[in-house]
Scaffold this active site. Structure first.
Site, short mmCIF file in Angstrom:
data_model
loop_
_atom_site.label_atom_id
_atom_site.label_comp_id
_atom_site.label_asym_id
_atom_site.label_seq_id
_atom_site.Cartn_x
_atom_site.Cartn_y
_atom_site.Cartn_z
N CYS A 1 0.83 -1.21 0.00
CA CYS A 1 0.00 0.00 0.00
C CYS A 1 0.87 1.27 0.00
CB CYS A 1 -0.99 -0.03 1.17
SG CYS A 1 -2.39 1.08 0.93
N SER B 1 1.23 -13.32 39.02
CA SER B 1 -0.18 -13.01 39.31
C SER B 1 -1.08 -14.20 39.07
CB SER B 1 -0.64 -11.84 38.43
OG SER B 1 -0.72 -12.27 37.08
N GLY B 2 -0.59 -15.17 38.30
CA GLY B 2 -1.44 -16.28 37.89
C GLY B 2 -2.02 -16.07 36.50
N GLY B 3 -1.80 -14.86 35.94
CA GLY B 3 -2.23 -14.57 34.57
C GLY B 3 -1.31 -15.26 33.58
N VAL B 4 -1.68 -15.24 32.31
CA VAL B 4 -0.94 -15.96 31.28
C VAL B 4 0.51 -15.48 31.19
CG1 VAL B 4 -0.83 -16.54 28.83
CG2 VAL B 4 -3.04 -16.31 29.93
N ASP B 5 0.69 -14.15 31.06
CA ASP B 5 2.03 -13.61 30.82
C ASP B 5 2.99 -13.90 31.97
OD1 ASP B 5 0.78 -12.67 28.57
OD2 ASP B 5 0.57 -10.62 29.31
N SER B 6 2.56 -13.58 33.20
CA SER B 6 3.46 -13.77 34.34
C SER B 6 3.70 -15.26 34.60
CB SER B 6 2.91 -13.09 35.60
OG SER B 6 1.78 -13.75 36.10
N SER B 7 2.71 -16.11 34.30
CA SER B 7 2.90 -17.56 34.48
C SER B 7 3.93 -18.10 33.51
CB SER B 7 1.56 -18.29 34.28
OG SER B 7 0.63 -17.91 35.26
N GLU C 1 -1.91 -8.92 4.47
CA GLU C 1 -1.85 -9.32 5.88
C GLU C 1 -3.21 -9.46 6.55
OE1 GLU C 1 -1.21 -4.77 5.96
OE2 GLU C 1 -1.03 -6.44 4.57
N HIS D 1 -3.70 -5.23 0.79
CA HIS D 1 -3.14 -5.65 2.08
C HIS D 1 -3.20 -7.17 2.22
CE1 HIS D 1 -2.60 -1.73 4.09
NE2 HIS D 1 -3.59 -1.34 3.31
#
Length: 516
Positions: free
Chosen positions: A82, A227-233, A175, A173
């Site tokens: 584009c 924290s138990g969240g995805v990222d920190s786990s 993508e 595009h």
């Protein structure tokens, strides 16, 4: 410096991150940089190809973003998308003008063979495929040495190429998901034109990252807030795999968690992964601090401040800690550098914000090259249970912002029980992983009801169930009415103190996903 097979230069398109995601999904590693990235930095990454993204500007404007023309002399293929196509056209002496009619939406792409053969960019894709257009300018004259390789009914130059210089450009595009075979076109650019043979996946990433972490940390220690969240786990699991007992993971139970959350975290990390998890029970402290507070912003600030106090006290017990681990993701990194130029205000991203000055840790951000879906794949690779890896986002302040009004044990008990029933039924009906978030909100509203022959005057709960791909926008989920009825009946019959259940049918925007 890590080699980057494909470098994407960003001109401000809302779709730039999608280019990277589409390539990574087919095993091609790539990174995004602002269009003004110095040529020496690009050269140092030893790319095998460069992609110029789309963008909102017009190339003929005096202050239009430009790329260092030295990128065309690196001897590697370049693909413009584009705005990137229009920039290539102008840089090589062609002409771009404002279109009388903007072209937005689907179009059919027809190939223009070169010497009787379809361009390698389109190999394995079908003639007449649907592509997505989104542009207000158009190429009217090709530069010398360029030829047309595809067109649509409204765009005579939908794709162009200079095969001698290995420069290709698309007006559409590839993508976005609306472009039927766009991902295959991007893969062809990487594999057939750039000659990239390496296959990048989470297994490779984990091995590389573990080695990097070991080399950097050495004999020092790393503090990590779990924290138990995805990222920190995933950060915790990856770091433990890399450095073992040199990791100090801290889980703060603030009393604002969902039913059984602390127990699940302890089971996964202590029992399954054998991580020496430190659990700090700070329930009383948080609830005392929140006493009498009803303003949502005040709640957030108090919870954040109390967390920092608790985390600081725990950190002081470990004097030899050099690093602090954070779950920064790639979208955070991309957003922290504006494509408008170095002078633009930089947006900072810190998962553990507001830490005191004395905590002069060096940051370790092992997920900073990954998108959310890649983090989930990495979590599975590291042995985390699917239930934890695919759990719905949960806010930092926890259930405190799902209780309108004062937060106390009674309110927490009500919202926790209602939330548990909702999640049980959503999972039992196979909907959990199809939804972005589903939770209960305790409203600061009582209403009259009848249970048996008795009048009741009890609390109201709202169910918030939304669909989204990234949380930036969301639509309420069209849950079958019989399932909503089942959830409502269970909550009213099983949770003493609730006699009314309502369903939130607000999308984002105008509403936010959370109520506070």
């Amino acid at each position: 410096m890590q080699e980057v097979p494909i470098v994407i230069l960003d001109f401000g398109s809302q779709y730039t991150q999608l280019i990277a995601r589409r390539l990574r999904e087919v095993g091609v590693y790539c990174e995004i940089y602002p269009f003004f990235e110095p040529i020496e930095n690009i050269r140092a990454k030893k790319p095998q190809g460069i992609i110029l993204s789309g963008g909102p500007a017009s190339v003929y404007e005096p202050d239009a973003p430009r790329v260092d023309k030295a990128i065309y002399e690196l001897g590697i293929p370049v693909l413009g998308i584009c705005y990137g196509m229009q920039l290539i056209t102008v840089d090589f002496g062609g002409q771009v003008v404002r279109a009388l009619e903007h072209e937005y939406g689907k179009a059919k792409l027809y190939f223009d063979p070169i010497h009787g053969k379809v361009c390698p960019l389109f190999e394995g894709t079908k003639d007449g495929q649907i592509v997505w257009m989104s542009h207000g300018d158009k190429v009217t004259e090709l530069p010398a040495g360029f030829i047309r390789i595809a067109h649509t009914d409204n765009s005579p130059y939908a794709a162009i190429a200079n095969e001698e210089k290995q420069i290709y450009a698309l007006q559409f595009h590839p993508e976005v998901s609306h472009s039927q075979e766009g991902q295959k076109i991007l893969e062809n650019f990487a594999r057939k034109i750039c000659g990239i043979t390496s296959k990048w996946d989470m297994g490779h990433f984990a091995k590389e990252q573990i080695e990097k972490i070991r080399q950097r940390v050495g004999e020092d220690k790393v503090l990590c807030a779990l924290s138990g969240g995805v990222d920190s786990s995933v950060v915790t699991a990856l770091l433990y795999e890399a450095i073992g007992d040199k990791l100090i993971p801290v889980f703060v139970d603030n009393g604002l968690l969902r039913e059984g959350e602390r127990e699940k975290v302890e089971y996964v990390f202590k029992n399954m992964l054998k991580v020496p998890l430190i659990v700090v029970d700070a329930k009383e402290r948080f609830l005392n601090a929140l006493q009498g507070i009803t303003d949502p912003e005040q709640k957030r600030k108090i919870i954040g401040h109390t967390f920092i106090e608790v985390f600081e006290e725990e950190a002081k017990k470990h004097t030899d800690v050099k690093y602090l681990a954070q779950g920064t993701l790639y979208p955070d990194v991309i957003e922290s550098v504006s494509v408008k130029g170095p002078s633009e205000t930089i947006k900072s991203h810190h998962n553990v914000g507001g830490l005191p000055d004395w905590m002069k840790f060096e940051l370790i951000e092992p997920l900073r090259e990954l998108f959310k879906d890649e983090v989930r794949k990495l979590g599975l690779e590291l042995g985390l249970p699917r239930e934890m890896v695919y759990r719905h986002p949960f806010p930092g302040p926890g259930l405190a912002i799902r209780i309108l009004g004062e937060v106390n044990e009674e309110a927490l008990d009500l919202v926790r029980k209602a939330d548990t029933i909702l999640l049980e039924e959503i999972k039992a009906h196979g909907l959990y992983e199809k939804l972005w978030q589903s939770f209960a909100v305790l409203l600061n509203v009582k209403s009259v009801g009848v249970m048996g022959d008795k009048r009741t005057y009890e609390n109201t709960v709202a169910l918030r169930i939304v669909e989204s791909s990234d949380g930036m926008t969301a639509t309420f989920a069209h849950i079958p009415h019989d399932l909503l009825e089942l959830i409502s009946n269970r909550i009213i019959n099983e949770v003493d103190g609730i006699n009314r259940v309502v369903y939130d049918i607000t999308s984002k925007p105008p509403g936010t996903i959370e109520w506070e």
